[in-house]
Design an enzyme around this catalytic site. Structure first.
Site, mmCIF file in Angstrom:
data_model
loop_
_atom_site.group_PDB
_atom_site.id
_atom_site.type_symbol
_atom_site.label_atom_id
_atom_site.label_comp_id
_atom_site.label_asym_id
_atom_site.label_seq_id
_atom_site.Cartn_x
_atom_site.Cartn_y
_atom_site.Cartn_z
ATOM 1 N N ARG A 1 59.900 -39.575 -28.866
ATOM 2 C CA ARG A 1 60.228 -40.239 -27.605
ATOM 3 C C ARG A 1 59.384 -41.490 -27.423
ATOM 4 O O ARG A 1 58.204 -41.502 -27.768
ATOM 5 C CB ARG A 1 59.995 -39.287 -26.431
ATOM 6 C CG ARG A 1 60.878 -38.048 -26.467
ATOM 7 C CD ARG A 1 60.521 -37.049 -25.383
ATOM 8 N NE ARG A 1 61.299 -35.823 -25.539
ATOM 9 C CZ ARG A 1 60.839 -34.598 -25.327
ATOM 10 N NH1 ARG A 1 59.586 -34.437 -24.941
ATOM 11 N NH2 ARG A 1 61.613 -33.550 -25.497
ATOM 12 N N GLY B 1 68.366 -30.285 -24.305
ATOM 13 C CA GLY B 1 67.489 -29.186 -24.685
ATOM 14 C C GLY B 1 66.469 -28.884 -23.605
ATOM 15 O O GLY B 1 65.686 -29.755 -23.229
ATOM 16 N N HIS B 2 66.493 -27.674 -23.076
ATOM 17 C CA HIS B 2 65.499 -27.247 -22.095
ATOM 18 C C HIS B 2 64.565 -26.250 -22.753
ATOM 19 O O HIS B 2 65.002 -25.207 -23.237
ATOM 20 C CB HIS B 2 66.182 -26.624 -20.871
ATOM 21 C CG HIS B 2 66.893 -27.638 -20.024
ATOM 22 N ND1 HIS B 2 67.672 -27.295 -18.943
ATOM 23 C CD2 HIS B 2 66.941 -28.986 -20.100
ATOM 24 C CE1 HIS B 2 68.160 -28.397 -18.389
ATOM 25 N NE2 HIS B 2 67.732 -29.427 -19.086
ATOM 26 N N THR B 3 63.288 -26.603 -22.805
ATOM 27 C CA THR B 3 62.297 -25.773 -23.486
ATOM 28 C C THR B 3 61.511 -24.955 -22.474
ATOM 29 O O THR B 3 60.994 -25.494 -21.495
ATOM 30 C CB THR B 3 61.326 -26.645 -24.306
ATOM 31 O OG1 THR B 3 62.089 -27.421 -25.238
ATOM 32 C CG2 THR B 3 60.326 -25.786 -25.055
ATOM 33 N N GLN C 1 69.977 -33.864 -18.656
ATOM 34 C CA GLN C 1 69.614 -35.283 -18.755
ATOM 35 C C GLN C 1 68.910 -35.714 -17.455
ATOM 36 O O GLN C 1 68.114 -34.949 -16.943
ATOM 37 C CB GLN C 1 70.836 -36.146 -19.073
ATOM 38 C CG GLN C 1 71.326 -36.043 -20.502
ATOM 39 C CD GLN C 1 72.325 -34.926 -20.696
ATOM 40 O OE1 GLN C 1 73.122 -34.615 -19.832
ATOM 41 N NE2 GLN C 1 72.301 -34.309 -21.850
ATOM 42 N N THR D 1 73.623 -38.218 -29.492
ATOM 43 C CA THR D 1 73.257 -37.133 -30.400
ATOM 44 C C THR D 1 74.382 -36.836 -31.394
ATOM 45 O O THR D 1 74.227 -35.971 -32.256
ATOM 46 C CB THR D 1 72.946 -35.847 -29.609
ATOM 47 O OG1 THR D 1 74.084 -35.515 -28.791
ATOM 48 C CG2 THR D 1 71.722 -36.040 -28.741
ATOM 49 N N ASP E 1 64.024 -35.161 -20.358
ATOM 50 C CA ASP E 1 62.828 -34.614 -21.013
ATOM 51 C C ASP E 1 61.645 -34.501 -20.044
ATOM 52 O O ASP E 1 60.490 -34.472 -20.472
ATOM 53 C CB ASP E 1 62.411 -35.464 -22.219
ATOM 54 C CG ASP E 1 63.557 -35.715 -23.182
ATOM 55 O OD1 ASP E 1 64.195 -34.733 -23.580
ATOM 56 O OD2 ASP E 1 63.813 -36.887 -23.508
ATOM 57 N N ASN F 1 73.757 -31.303 -25.888
ATOM 58 C CA ASN F 1 72.832 -32.401 -26.188
ATOM 59 C C ASN F 1 71.598 -32.348 -25.305
ATOM 60 O O ASN F 1 70.707 -33.184 -25.419
ATOM 61 C CB ASN F 1 73.537 -33.748 -25.991
ATOM 62 C CG ASN F 1 74.111 -33.912 -24.593
ATOM 63 O OD1 ASN F 1 74.321 -32.946 -23.880
ATOM 64 N ND2 ASN F 1 74.385 -35.145 -24.202
ATOM 65 N N GLY G 1 50.500 -27.755 -17.850
ATOM 66 C CA GLY G 1 50.513 -27.136 -19.173
ATOM 67 C C GLY G 1 51.891 -26.582 -19.454
ATOM 68 O O GLY G 1 52.731 -26.467 -18.551
ATOM 69 N N LYS H 1 62.400 -30.102 -16.990
ATOM 70 C CA LYS H 1 63.224 -29.373 -16.018
ATOM 71 C C LYS H 1 63.374 -27.911 -16.398
ATOM 72 O O LYS H 1 63.434 -27.043 -15.522
ATOM 73 C CB LYS H 1 64.612 -30.014 -15.923
ATOM 74 C CG LYS H 1 64.601 -31.447 -15.403
ATOM 75 C CD LYS H 1 66.009 -32.021 -15.275
ATOM 76 C CE LYS H 1 66.733 -32.151 -16.599
ATOM 77 N NZ LYS H 1 66.082 -33.085 -17.548
#
Length: 449
Positions: free
Chosen positions: A308, A43-45, A227, A132, A16, A41, A418, A19
């Site tokens: 988290r 998640g890249h936002t 991860q 997860t 988290d 499992n 940001g 990346k």
């Protein structure tokens, strides 16, 4: 023949770290982005002009026009999750067909993997490790037990049926005996996954050959981690880890490129620290400060939505991550989250039973005895959001970053201030050495073209 340039993007904490955004920003300078570990499992936002993309299997390079994306053999692929993600990208106007490739050697997640994982995680007396429950661990277990199903096998209908029938007999018996789970129907599972196989087939390729040919042709390749270091199966806070090799070494085994092809390792770390699920976290804070970090950093899982745990940056942990991965450069994310603090604590060492330690213990129980040693850095109390260059940051923010650099063993190359793509700065030395490959990149600011 001159080989193309390469870089691995790896998380330095417990995941988290941001990346996904960093891969997206840097992918402008790479021809191929290859994911090498984990499953859906991770998640890249990525946020582009206010539009949010949450990618779980597909590498973030898919969001860059002209950048090919590869899901490597080290990934475990849930066919239905993959097709759902592809559909989402198509609906958003993203070019995936002919631009996205899946390794024929990647292992496949099937419903019985989820059944086993959910049963095991909820079994009485078991220490919960915070999975997860998406079948990742059991899929890797079958891979290492030499009874897994690979993507190439998924496309062979006869082999698919035989594997599902045999596995259902075994897994249904295990799950019923140990966890009292309802049995899965092999016939309906085969029908569903045979249909999925037909839709996946156009994406399947020998991606090891694709990547090595790209490098031989002088193209640049970025390897996208999932991860992070402290969740690595070998080097993380075992057993509170994931089931794959998510450190930089996994980039070679997880894609099929030789180890000597890896030229740069870019470690991503938050300006503070977070962790999802159970397990050791020496620098964790609780109460109002934790809530403040969580709220300002929007610290909720992109895949699970779980809140988290939050804490301060941990220098022994960061030095360990630098050593294990061979990190050349740091990317510091979410610096702006700390803008409101009067002082910023930094964990500079540990005490265990009164004795000082500079390294992390191997045993999870060893972490429980840690007393963090802190040094308080002065806060800057000014906004850093969207700062274009290092010199535009408040002096005390610069001092905080330079302290991290001195104590960690690697140089800072990028700073994210940001969530948007263009809220990222590149330091000149990093831009010249790493980014100035085949395509040009700005030297002071990372405002993506």
């Amino acid at each position: 023949m001159k080989r193309g340039k390469t870089a691995v993007i790896v998380g330095a904490q417990w995941g988290d770290e941001g990346k996904g955004k960093i891969v997206d920003v840097l992918s402008h300078n790479f021809s191929v982005v290859a994911r090498y570990a984990g499953g859906h499992n991770a998640g890249h936002t990525v946020i582009i002009k206010g539009k949010k993309f949450v990618l779980q299997l597909v590498p973030c390079g898919v969001l860059r026009k002209g950048c090919r994306s590869v899901i490597g053999n080290g990934v475990v692929l849930d066919p239905l999750a993959f097709l759902k993600e592809v559909s989402m990208l198509r609906d958003a106007g993203v070019q995936v067909d002919g631009n996205l490739f899946v390794s024929n050697r990647a292992h496949v997640i099937l419903p019985y993997h989820r059944m086993i994982e959910m049963g095991a995680e909820n079994a009485p007396g078991r220490v919960k490790i915070g999975t997860t429950s998406r079948g990742i661990g059991p899929a890797y277990e079958d891979k290492m037990g030499r009874r897994g199903l690979r993507v190439a096998d998924l496309l062979d209908s006869s082999l698919l049926r035989t594997t599902i029938e045999n596995a259902c007999r075994e897994k249904n018996m295990i799950a019923h005996t140990l966890f009292n789970s309802d049995p899965l129907d092999a016939d309906s599972m085969y029908a569903e996954y045979a249909r999925a196989a037909e839709q996946i087939a156009p994406f399947v390729a020998d991606t090891a050959m694709l990547l090595n040919q790209a490098l031989a042709a002088g193209e640049s390749v970025m390897f996208e981690g999932a991860q992070a270091t402290m969740l690595d199966i070998d080097h993380g806070t075992y057993p509170f880890v994931t089931s794959s090799s998510c450190t930089a070494g996994g980039a070679a085994t997880g894609t099929g490129v030789p180890p000597n092809a890896i030229q740069n390792v870019i470690g991503v770390t938050k300006a503070y620290c977070t962790r999802v699920g159970g397990g050791p976290f020496p620098s964790e804070v609780e109460g109002p400060l934790a809530e403040q970090l969580r709220a300002r950093g929007n610290e909720y899982g992109a895949v699970t939505g779980r809140s988290r745990r939050c804490g301060w940056i941990d220098m022994p942990l960061l030095r360990y991550a630098q050593m294990i991965n061979g990190v050349n450069w740091w990317v510091i994310t979410k610096l702006d989250v700390l803008d409101v603090l009067d002082q910023v604590p930094v964990c500079i060492g540990y005490k265990i039973k009164g004795r000082k330690y500079d390294s992390i213990p191997a045993l999870a129980t060893g972490f429980e005895q840690i007393e963090p040693v802190y040094e308080n850095m002065p806060g800057w109390k000014k906004s850093t959001e969207g700062a274009a260059g290092f010199d535009d940051l408040p002096k005390k923010a610069q001092e905080y970053l330079r302290f991290i650099e001195r104590e960690s063993g690697a140089k800072i190359g990028m700073v994210s201030t940001g969530p948007e793509r263009d809220q990222t700065m590149l330091l000149p030395e990093f831009a010249a050495e790493v980014i100035n490959m085949e395509k040009s990149a700005p030297q002071k600011s990372a405002k993506a073209k």
